[in-house]
Scaffold this motif. Structure first.
Motif, PDB file in Angstrom:
ATOM      1  N   ARG A  67      -6.564  14.733  -3.498  1.00  0.00           N
ATOM      2  CA  ARG A  67      -5.224  15.150  -3.926  1.00  0.00           C
ATOM      3  C   ARG A  67      -4.861  14.547  -5.272  1.00  0.00           C
ATOM      4  NH1 ARG A  67      -0.262  14.206  -0.551  1.00  0.00           N
ATOM      5  NH2 ARG A  67       0.690  15.659  -1.965  1.00  0.00           N
ATOM      6  N   CYS A  68      -5.363  13.369  -5.536  1.00  0.00           N
ATOM      7  CA  CYS A  68      -5.010  12.673  -6.773  1.00  0.00           C
ATOM      8  C   CYS A  68      -5.822  13.135  -7.975  1.00  0.00           C
ATOM      9  CB  CYS A  68      -5.181  11.164  -6.585  1.00  0.00           C
ATOM     10  SG  CYS A  68      -6.890  10.666  -6.272  1.00  0.00           S
ATOM     11  N   SER A  69      -6.807  13.997  -7.766  1.00  0.00           N
ATOM     12  CA  SER A  69      -7.711  14.370  -8.865  1.00  0.00           C
ATOM     13  C   SER A  69      -6.999  15.082 -10.012  1.00  0.00           C
ATOM     14  CB  SER A  69      -8.866  15.224  -8.355  1.00  0.00           C
ATOM     15  OG  SER A  69      -8.397  16.463  -7.876  1.00  0.00           O
ATOM     16  N   SER A  70      -5.855  15.688  -9.738  1.00  0.00           N
ATOM     17  CA  SER A  70      -5.137  16.391 -10.796  1.00  0.00           C
ATOM     18  C   SER A  70      -3.957  15.573 -11.340  1.00  0.00           C
ATOM     19  CB  SER A  70      -4.630  17.735 -10.277  1.00  0.00           C
ATOM     20  OG  SER A  70      -3.720  17.524  -9.215  1.00  0.00           O
ATOM     21  N   GLN A  71      -3.866  14.313 -10.901  1.00  0.00           N
ATOM     22  CA  GLN A  71      -2.766  13.466 -11.343  1.00  0.00           C
ATOM     23  C   GLN A  71      -3.260  12.406 -12.325  1.00  0.00           C
ATOM     24  OE1 GLN A  71      -0.824  11.887  -7.896  1.00  0.00           O
ATOM     25  NE2 GLN A  71      -0.124  13.876  -7.212  1.00  0.00           N
ATOM     26  N   ASP A  72      -2.320  11.725 -12.913  1.00  0.00           N
ATOM     27  CA  ASP A  72      -2.632  10.636 -13.836  1.00  0.00           C
ATOM     28  C   ASP A  72      -3.317   9.513 -13.053  1.00  0.00           C
ATOM     29  OD1 ASP A  72      -2.726   8.625 -15.724  1.00  0.00           O
ATOM     30  OD2 ASP A  72      -0.544   8.335 -15.781  1.00  0.00           O
ATOM     31  N   PRO A  73      -4.561   9.175 -13.373  1.00  0.00           N
ATOM     32  CA  PRO A  73      -5.269   8.140 -12.624  1.00  0.00           C
ATOM     33  C   PRO A  73      -4.581   6.779 -12.682  1.00  0.00           C
ATOM     34  CG  PRO A  73      -6.668   9.070 -14.350  1.00  0.00           C
ATOM     35  CD  PRO A  73      -5.361   9.760 -14.425  1.00  0.00           C
ATOM     36  N   ASP A  74      -3.852   6.505 -13.752  1.00  0.00           N
ATOM     37  CA  ASP A  74      -3.154   5.227 -13.855  1.00  0.00           C
ATOM     38  C   ASP A  74      -2.090   5.061 -12.775  1.00  0.00           C
ATOM     39  OD1 ASP A  74      -4.690   4.453 -16.004  1.00  0.00           O
ATOM     40  OD2 ASP A  74      -3.232   5.187 -17.491  1.00  0.00           O
ATOM     41  N   ALA A  75      -1.624   6.163 -12.215  1.00  0.00           N
ATOM     42  CA  ALA A  75      -0.595   6.099 -11.166  1.00  0.00           C
ATOM     43  C   ALA A  75      -1.119   5.454  -9.885  1.00  0.00           C
ATOM     44  CB  ALA A  75      -0.064   7.495 -10.871  1.00  0.00           C
ATOM     45  N   LEU A  76      -2.437   5.373  -9.745  1.00  0.00           N
ATOM     46  CA  LEU A  76      -3.027   4.757  -8.561  1.00  0.00           C
ATOM     47  C   LEU A  76      -3.399   3.297  -8.789  1.00  0.00           C
ATOM     48  CD1 LEU A  76      -5.287   7.711  -7.431  1.00  0.00           C
ATOM     49  CD2 LEU A  76      -3.064   7.061  -6.517  1.00  0.00           C
ATOM     50  N   PHE A  77      -3.240   2.828  -9.994  1.00  0.00           N
ATOM     51  CA  PHE A  77      -3.577   1.447 -10.336  1.00  0.00           C
ATOM     52  C   PHE A  77      -2.314   0.712 -10.760  1.00  0.00           C
ATOM     53  CE2 PHE A  77      -7.401   3.887 -10.608  1.00  0.00           C
ATOM     54  CZ  PHE A  77      -8.330   3.071  -9.994  1.00  0.00           C
ATOM     55  N   VAL A  78      -1.431   0.582  -9.793  1.00  0.00           N
ATOM     56  CA  VAL A  78      -0.127  -0.029 -10.026  1.00  0.00           C
ATOM     57  C   VAL A  78       0.031  -1.256  -9.133  1.00  0.00           C
ATOM     58  CG1 VAL A  78       0.982   2.100 -10.782  1.00  0.00           C
ATOM     59  CG2 VAL A  78       0.881   1.577  -8.348  1.00  0.00           C
ATOM     60  N   ARG A  79       1.077  -1.997  -9.370  1.00  0.00           N
ATOM     61  CA  ARG A  79       1.341  -3.213  -8.598  1.00  0.00           C
ATOM     62  C   ARG A  79       2.673  -3.085  -7.878  1.00  0.00           C
ATOM     63  NH1 ARG A  79      -3.088  -6.029  -8.180  1.00  0.00           N
ATOM     64  NH2 ARG A  79      -4.120  -6.487 -10.110  1.00  0.00           N
ATOM     65  N   GLY A  80       2.849  -3.937  -6.893  1.00  0.00           N
ATOM     66  CA  GLY A  80       4.127  -4.070  -6.220  1.00  0.00           C
ATOM     67  C   GLY A  80       4.602  -2.808  -5.529  1.00  0.00           C
ATOM     68  N   LYS A  81       5.905  -2.567  -5.665  1.00  0.00           N
ATOM     69  CA  LYS A  81       6.560  -1.459  -4.976  1.00  0.00           C
ATOM     70  C   LYS A  81       5.993  -0.091  -5.358  1.00  0.00           C
ATOM     71  CE  LYS A  81      11.214  -0.691  -3.417  1.00  0.00           C
ATOM     72  NZ  LYS A  81      12.626  -0.923  -3.618  1.00  0.00           N
ATOM     73  N   ALA A  82       5.476   0.031  -6.550  1.00  0.00           N
ATOM     74  CA  ALA A  82       4.916   1.309  -7.016  1.00  0.00           C
ATOM     75  C   ALA A  82       3.705   1.725  -6.178  1.00  0.00           C
ATOM     76  CB  ALA A  82       4.544   1.228  -8.488  1.00  0.00           C
ATOM     77  N   GLN A  83       3.079   0.777  -5.497  1.00  0.00           N
ATOM     78  CA  GLN A  83       1.933   1.108  -4.649  1.00  0.00           C
ATOM     79  C   GLN A  83       2.342   2.008  -3.492  1.00  0.00           C
ATOM     80  OE1 GLN A  83       0.397  -2.823  -3.748  1.00  0.00           O
ATOM     81  NE2 GLN A  83      -1.230  -2.543  -5.246  1.00  0.00           N
ATOM     82  N   HIS A  84       3.588   1.877  -3.040  1.00  0.00           N
ATOM     83  CA  HIS A  84       4.079   2.728  -1.954  1.00  0.00           C
ATOM     84  C   HIS A  84       4.018   4.200  -2.373  1.00  0.00           C
ATOM     85  CE1 HIS A  84       6.359   3.932   1.559  1.00  0.00           C
ATOM     86  NE2 HIS A  84       7.189   4.585   0.766  1.00  0.00           N
ATOM     87  N   ASP A  85       4.440   4.494  -3.594  1.00  0.00           N
ATOM     88  CA  ASP A  85       4.380   5.864  -4.109  1.00  0.00           C
ATOM     89  C   ASP A  85       2.937   6.331  -4.265  1.00  0.00           C
ATOM     90  OD1 ASP A  85       7.152   5.978  -4.226  1.00  0.00           O
ATOM     91  OD2 ASP A  85       7.205   5.289  -6.309  1.00  0.00           O
ATOM     92  N   ALA A  86       2.085   5.443  -4.723  1.00  0.00           N
ATOM     93  CA  ALA A  86       0.677   5.790  -4.900  1.00  0.00           C
ATOM     94  C   ALA A  86       0.040   6.115  -3.547  1.00  0.00           C
ATOM     95  CB  ALA A  86      -0.066   4.649  -5.576  1.00  0.00           C
ATOM     96  N   LYS A  87       0.364   5.341  -2.527  1.00  0.00           N
ATOM     97  CA  LYS A  87      -0.192   5.585  -1.193  1.00  0.00           C
ATOM     98  C   LYS A  87       0.307   6.900  -0.612  1.00  0.00           C
ATOM     99  CE  LYS A  87      -0.119   2.222   1.734  1.00  0.00           C
ATOM    100  NZ  LYS A  87       0.158   1.024   2.521  1.00  0.00           N
TER     101      LYS A  87
END
Length: 100
Positions: free
Chosen positions: A19-39
């Motif tokens: 699902r993430c293949s068409s998204q910005d890859p940097d969105a999956l390499f985040v810290r803290g609360k932003a990881q909830h959105d990435a998951k």
């Protein structure tokens, strides 16, 4: 769905189906609360198990992979040091728990 059909669903070329293949890859390499959105991106991913197996087998240290953060993956690896191939373990789990 038969065990053979579930096993056939496991693909080596999983990354292009993620699902993430068409998204910005940097969105999956985040810290803290932003990881909830990435998951959240991973929740309905058709290749979640393949992605997780890749990260666990390669001891990937950073990013969200297979719906798990690096902290969650480290904890899983500590809890299950007996598993030498996550690909084999997760694939067998898919076959033993058919979705249909």
């Amino acid at each position: 769905m038969s065990i053979a059909a579930v096993t056939e669903e496991w693909t080596q070329e999983w990354a292009s189906q993620a699902r993430c293949s068409s998204q910005d890859p940097d969105a999956l390499f985040v810290r803290g609360k932003a990881q909830h959105d990435a998951k959240a991106v991973c929740k309905a991913c058709p290749v979640l198990a393949q992605c997780l197996a890749e990260a666990l087998d390669n001891r990937t240290e950073f990013g969200v992979w297979g719906g798990m953060t690096e902290r969650e993956r480290r904890a899983l690896l500590r809890r299950r040091p007996d598993i030498t191939s996550w690909k084999t373990a997760l694939r067998a789990g898919m076959a033993s728990h058919p979705t249909h």
